[in-house]
Design an enzyme around this catalytic site. Structure first.
Site, PDB file in Angstrom:
ATOM      1  N   HIS A  29      28.852  20.706 -22.780  1.00 16.16           N
ATOM      2  CA  HIS A  29      28.525  20.177 -24.092  1.00 16.16           C
ATOM      3  C   HIS A  29      29.792  20.155 -24.952  1.00 16.16           C
ATOM      4  O   HIS A  29      29.750  20.474 -26.146  1.00 16.16           O
ATOM      5  CB  HIS A  29      27.443  21.021 -24.761  1.00 16.16           C
TER       6      HIS A  29
ATOM      7  N   HIS B  46      23.580  14.366 -25.550  1.00 20.17           N
ATOM      8  CA  HIS B  46      23.517  15.552 -24.699  1.00 20.17           C
ATOM      9  C   HIS B  46      24.897  16.161 -24.450  1.00 20.17           C
ATOM     10  O   HIS B  46      25.165  17.276 -24.876  1.00 20.17           O
ATOM     11  CB  HIS B  46      22.838  15.167 -23.382  1.00 20.17           C
TER      12      HIS B  46
ATOM     13  N   TYR C 187      46.961  12.741  -7.502  1.00 20.53           N
ATOM     14  CA  TYR C 187      47.336  13.323  -8.785  1.00 20.53           C
ATOM     15  C   TYR C 187      46.330  14.384  -9.219  1.00 20.53           C
ATOM     16  O   TYR C 187      45.143  14.273  -8.949  1.00 20.53           O
ATOM     17  CB  TYR C 187      47.396  12.233  -9.854  1.00 20.53           C
TER      18      TYR C 187
END
Length: 218
Positions: free
Chosen positions: A98, A159, A212
């Site tokens: 979050h 969310h 990478y």
């Protein structure tokens, strides 16, 4: 130490790193990793500061009903973790947070365009935002699968965000990169927008991105 034991310890370490770097708070978010035909996933409602390897739930990927083993129930978000691991054999780990700026953009339902070449690490020209559905539901899982496609990260409407990778170090690294892109894009929007890179420019960067970033041994 068995592979499962190593992954359990790694999940705990990565969860604490997510906390330390501000991508999660308390018991928010969840992390999973594949070990053979089993998914290891963080338990429900346990703050990362209190998490221990033995608390990680184990769930058979083939089970349709959410069967699990362990002292604590798995995260309420287990379904989309399981469905992602089922749908894409290239995924070895899933990280859901979050993180603040990713969540701001997810609330606004704004995909992140190619405002920085680091978007090439996610496999597309933008970080998409999936449709909203209640947490833990089959509808949310389906929305994530649709939005993510073959990419390595997406926003989740109202969310948060999630990232996937072949292993936990890579999925966690991508979570930090996604939040950095969200941070940059939010600030760009405050000054009226910015220049978006072209497909050709991102394709050039993508050629060098196969190797990478962090490796499994980092």
């Amino acid at each position: 130490m068995s592979l499962e034991a190593q992954l359990r310890a790694q999940i705990v370490a990565r969860c604490r790193e997510l906390d330390a770097r501000g991508l999660n708070r308390g018991a928010s978010g969840n992390v999973s990793a594949r070990v053979g035909e089993v998914m290891l996933i963080t338990p429900s409602a346990v703050p990362y500061a209190e998490l221990a390897p033995g608390m990680i739930a184990a769930m058979p990927l083939a089970d349709a009903d959410g069967a699990w083993a362990g002292p604590l129930a798995p995260s309420s978000e287990w379904r989309f973790h399981r469905d992602l691991l089922r749908a894409r054999p290239d995924i070895g780990a899933v990280v859901h947070t979050h993180a603040a700026f990713s969540t701001i953009l997810a609330i606004a339902r704004k995909p992140i365009p190619a405002i920085h070449y680091m978007i090439a690490a996610f496999g597309g020209m933008e970080i998409p935002c999936c449709d909203y559905a209640c947490y833990g539901t089959p509808e949310l899982s389906a929305a994530i699968l649709r939005a993510l496609g073959g990419m390595n990260g997406c926003l989740m409407a109202n969310h948060g965000m999630l990232t996937v990778g072949p292993d936990l170090p890579r999925a966690t690294w991508l979570a930090f990169e996604l939040e950095a892109l969200a941070h940059q894009y939010w600030h760009v929007l405050q000054i009226g927008g910015g220049h978006v890179l072209s497909e050709a420019e991102i394709a050039t960067v993508a050629k060098g991105f196969a190797s990478y970033g962090v490796k499994a041994t980092d």
